[in-house]
Design a protein around this motif. Sequence first.
Motif: not given
Length: 124
Positions: A94-117
């Motif tokens: 399981y990975y968390c990710a951060a996306d600099m937007v108001w409404v989050p995306s369901k697409r991983e390509v849209d996320y800016d930062y990722w954890g290691q899992g």
Amino acid sequence: QVQLVESGGGLVQAGDSLRLSCAASGLTFSNYAMGWFRQAPGKAREFVAAESRRGASTFYADSVKGRFTISRDNAKNTVYLQMNSLKTEDTAAYYCAADMVWVPSKREVDYDYWGQGTQVTVSS
């Protein structure tokens, strides 16, 4: 630099619960929507849940709806994933990710930062 650090994974039995945490640093946490994704062995990474910047909106994959709950504490720069009624098919990293937007995306390509899992293994 930006860091996302997941914790809380482990080995549990089907029907058990786990709470994952993701601690963020190096960014203004409240400016980011947060998401959780997972990847099972031999499968592509998939969307699990996401939450808007202030927590007003949440989104879930159909496979976890009603069992998982995403939440965040902006004062602690942390996002959580409460997982109840776990099934063997929830076994994944399981990975968390951060996306600099108001409404989050369901697409991983849209996320800016990722954890290691963090690994979650559910046994039958």
